[in-house]
Structures are given as C-alpha cells and as structure tokens.
Write a protein that holds these residues in place. Structure first.
Motif, PDB file in Angstrom:
ATOM      1  N   LEU A 102     -43.879  -5.620  37.231  1.00 26.85           N
ATOM      2  CA  LEU A 102     -44.454  -4.434  37.165  1.00 26.85           C
ATOM      3  C   LEU A 102     -43.922  -3.355  37.901  1.00 26.85           C
ATOM      4  CD1 LEU A 102     -48.102  -6.114  36.958  1.00 26.85           C
ATOM      5  CD2 LEU A 102     -46.830  -5.430  35.070  1.00 26.85           C
ATOM      6  N   PHE A 103     -44.212  -2.231  37.269  1.00 32.41           N
ATOM      7  CA  PHE A 103     -43.840  -1.101  37.941  1.00 32.41           C
ATOM      8  C   PHE A 103     -45.011  -0.872  38.621  1.00 32.41           C
ATOM      9  CE2 PHE A 103     -40.363  -0.154  34.681  1.00 32.41           C
ATOM     10  CZ  PHE A 103     -39.478   0.280  35.513  1.00 32.41           C
ATOM     11  N   HIS A 104     -45.076   0.120  39.561  1.00 30.58           N
ATOM     12  CA  HIS A 104     -46.039   0.453  40.745  1.00 30.58           C
ATOM     13  C   HIS A 104     -47.285   0.882  39.842  1.00 30.58           C
ATOM     14  CE1 HIS A 104     -42.877   0.760  44.283  1.00 30.58           C
ATOM     15  NE2 HIS A 104     -43.034  -0.574  43.905  1.00 30.58           N
ATOM     16  N   ASN A 105     -46.924   1.658  38.708  1.00 30.43           N
ATOM     17  CA  ASN A 105     -48.008   2.196  38.044  1.00 30.43           C
ATOM     18  C   ASN A 105     -48.506   1.083  37.061  1.00 30.43           C
ATOM     19  OD1 ASN A 105     -45.924   2.024  36.138  1.00 30.43           O
ATOM     20  ND2 ASN A 105     -45.961   4.177  35.655  1.00 30.43           N
ATOM     21  N   GLY A 106     -48.200  -0.157  37.308  1.00 31.45           N
ATOM     22  CA  GLY A 106     -48.571  -1.038  36.195  1.00 31.45           C
ATOM     23  C   GLY A 106     -47.815  -1.378  34.972  1.00 31.45           C
ATOM     24  N   GLN A 107     -46.747  -0.399  34.792  1.00 30.79           N
ATOM     25  CA  GLN A 107     -46.274  -0.669  33.238  1.00 30.79           C
ATOM     26  C   GLN A 107     -45.186  -1.884  33.684  1.00 30.79           C
ATOM     27  OE1 GLN A 107     -44.106   3.148  32.016  1.00 30.79           O
ATOM     28  NE2 GLN A 107     -42.580   1.995  31.408  1.00 30.79           N
ATOM     29  N   PRO A 108     -45.075  -2.663  32.625  1.00 30.91           N
ATOM     30  CA  PRO A 108     -44.062  -3.891  32.651  1.00 30.91           C
ATOM     31  C   PRO A 108     -42.758  -3.147  32.629  1.00 30.91           C
ATOM     32  CG  PRO A 108     -45.862  -4.141  30.920  1.00 30.91           C
ATOM     33  CD  PRO A 108     -45.910  -2.778  31.268  1.00 30.91           C
ATOM     34  N   PHE A 109     -41.711  -3.881  33.312  1.00 28.73           N
ATOM     35  CA  PHE A 109     -40.226  -3.635  33.190  1.00 28.73           C
ATOM     36  C   PHE A 109     -39.412  -4.247  32.284  1.00 28.73           C
ATOM     37  CE2 PHE A 109     -36.298  -5.459  34.732  1.00 28.73           C
ATOM     38  CZ  PHE A 109     -35.417  -4.228  34.728  1.00 28.73           C
ATOM     39  N   THR A 110     -38.750  -3.587  31.300  1.00 21.55           N
ATOM     40  CA  THR A 110     -38.163  -4.120  30.251  1.00 21.55           C
ATOM     41  C   THR A 110     -36.622  -3.481  30.159  1.00 21.55           C
ATOM     42  OG1 THR A 110     -38.635  -2.574  28.629  1.00 21.55           O
ATOM     43  CG2 THR A 110     -40.168  -4.319  29.008  1.00 21.55           C
ATOM     44  N   ALA A 111     -35.704  -4.239  29.057  1.00 18.18           N
ATOM     45  CA  ALA A 111     -34.335  -3.593  29.053  1.00 18.18           C
ATOM     46  C   ALA A 111     -34.598  -2.176  28.563  1.00 18.18           C
ATOM     47  CB  ALA A 111     -33.931  -4.527  27.789  1.00 18.18           C
ATOM     48  N   GLU A 112     -35.744  -1.660  28.045  1.00 19.61           N
ATOM     49  CA  GLU A 112     -35.860  -0.288  27.711  1.00 19.61           C
ATOM     50  C   GLU A 112     -35.463   0.488  28.990  1.00 19.61           C
ATOM     51  OE1 GLU A 112     -35.417   1.272  25.044  1.00 19.61           O
ATOM     52  OE2 GLU A 112     -36.126  -0.035  23.508  1.00 19.61           O
ATOM     53  N   ASP A 113     -36.292   0.104  30.007  1.00 18.58           N
ATOM     54  CA  ASP A 113     -36.236   0.841  31.359  1.00 18.58           C
ATOM     55  C   ASP A 113     -34.781   0.898  31.892  1.00 18.58           C
ATOM     56  OD1 ASP A 113     -39.058   1.275  31.408  1.00 18.58           O
ATOM     57  OD2 ASP A 113     -39.069  -0.681  31.489  1.00 18.58           O
TER      58      ASP A 113
END
Length: 286
Positions: free
Chosen positions: A123-134
């Motif tokens: 998870l990013f610090h804002n709660g968003q999941p990390f994916t290949a798009e990132d």
C-alpha cells in the motif's frame, strides 16, 4: 535501540565519508538491519534482541530541497527520500547486494527484455494499492527528458514499459543492460509514487510505500518521519519517529552531538578529532 525516555541510546554514529553516512542512515530502517551502532558493532546481535519504538534524531548537513522521487536535488534528498520511497530492488544494508523490494523477482526473458513480477499487497501511504500501472508511470516519468532526472543516463537503455497484468511489468530495452536491476537499487532517483501524482505536490508532500511517512517539513529547519504501520515487511521499521534537523554548519552539529541533541551526524576528519574525547559518542571512520 530504545534508550532512556523512549529515545535511542546515544552511542552515536559519526561518519567521515558521505557514502558511509548514507549506509548508516539506511541501516536504521532497512529490513533486517541492525540498530544504530553499525554492522561492525552489532552484527552478532540476534534480531530478536533489538528493541522497538522510540525516536532518533538525525543531523543532516543540508535541506533536501525537494522530495520529488525522480528529480534528486542533493545528497540529503537521496538520504531522506529512501525513508519514504521504494523501487523494484534495494541494497542489502550490510552487503550492498541487490535484493527484491517492490519486485519479488525479475527475469531477463531475452537480453533486451525484463519481466518484473511485483509484490502484491503493498500500500502507498495514502492507502492506495501498488500495481504495475504505478511502476510504469514512475519509470516512464523518470526516463522522460522533461523530468530532468540527474541520473537519467543510468536508465537510458530502457525503450518502453508495458503493463502485462496487475502485478507484471514488461520492460523492453534498446540494448542489453545486465546491471539495470542494481541501478534501481543503488539510489532513490527512481522511487515509486502513485501513478498520476502531481509532481509539485510530491515535492513537498511525498507519498511512497516506504517504511516511514513524512508528517512535517519546515524548509531549512527540520523534517519529521513516523513509522508506516502498513509497511509490507512486518516487524520493521524499529523506530516510531525519525526526527531530522538540518544543520549545514559543522560547529552546530558538533555542539548538538556533544549535548545529546543529535543521535547521528556526518562530520569531517577535523570534526572527529574535536569529538574524540566525548564519552557519549561512538566514532566510525570511513
């Protein structure tokens, strides 16, 4: 690590070389790392014996100027961005060998193609999941000449990035570069933020996946980082709070170290001589 009053014991590390100073700071928060005291002092200490919690005061020689993960401004930016951002790979805090970080593995399917398998559940610090798009967005931005990445030449073998699936990224190269995985680990000039982030916002309010979140930054004065309780590697970081004081004048850092107002800083060889008799300090020469 925790000393009186919830603070780290002031067996302070003083580094005579900037590169070693960076390694020492990384060891505070790096997964599997030893407590402040350095590998030479605590390499035989069992991980279970390391106390968790408390705070640590780092004396940095300069303000980082910006927390943009693709446009490193100075050495302090490299040190502090490591606390917030991560990349595909990382360096082992003791050996500097290349290890998995946000990628669990990478395969050269051909000399000019790398398949990156990304870590799930990050998870990013804002709660968003990390994916290949990132991952794709960050690499694309870092190699874009408009970004003016000062280490962009490290990655000039990259031709394009393609999302294969949610956790797989295909990287096509213009030419073979077997050292590329290590280049991602060496310095945080290609840290990962959420895709589509506003670069202006990232410069002062960074969002990464790293072990610490930055909660405050007062330009040319101090920055405060707190433990990322959702960090993907459980059990680390050890510290609750990392307080950074910016002190470009060595006399200021020496006085603060003597007074116990800093737990770690880099000093010159002359500064080390001046501190040689201080009983509360541990000097490591590099």
């Amino acid at each position: 690590m925790e000393g009186q009053g919830g603070r780290v014991s002031r067996r302070t590390l003083l580094k005579g070389a900037g590169a070693l100073g960076v390694i020492g700071v990384a060891a505070v928060c790096a997964p599997g790392a030893v407590a402040p005291g350095g590998p030479s002092a605590t390499a035989t200490t069992a991980a279970a014996a390391v106390k968790r919690g408390g705070s640590f005061i780092l004396g940095e020689v300069a303000d980082p100027i910006s927390f943009d993960p693709h446009n490193r401004s100075n050495a302090s930016a490299t040190v502090l961005q490591r606390m917030v951002y991560e990349c595909f790979t990382r360096q082992n805090a003791r050996t500097l060998s290349v290890e998995p970080a946000l990628a669990t593995k990478w395969d050269f399917t051909t000399p000019t193609e790398i398949m990156w398998t990304l870590r799930e559940g990050v998870l990013f610090h804002n709660g968003q999941p990390f994916t290949a798009e990132d991952a794709k967005w960050n690499v694309d931005r870092a190699i874009d000449p408009k970004t003016a990445n000062p280490f962009g030449s490290w990655y000039d073998a990259i031709a394009k990035n393609e999302v294969v699936s949610k956790y797989v990224l295909k990287m096509t190269l213009k030419r073979p570069d077997p050292l590329l995985p290590g280049k991602f680990a060496a310095m945080r000039v290609l840290g990962f933020a959420p895709a589509g982030s506003d670069p202006v916002a990232l410069a002062s309010k960074p969002i990464g996946t790293g072990p610490y979140k930055m909660t405050e930054w007062v330009l040319n004065d101090h920055a405060t980082f707190v433990r990322n309780t959702d960090y993907w590697l459980k059990g680390v970081p050890y510290l609750d709070t990392l307080n950074v004081k910016f002190a470009p004048t060595e006399d200021t850092r020496i006085a603060a170290l003597r007074a116990g107002q800093m737990d770690f800083s880099i000093v010159s060889a002359d500064g080390a001589k001046r501190l040689a008799g201080a009983q509360n300090l541990k000097l490591i020469k590099g």
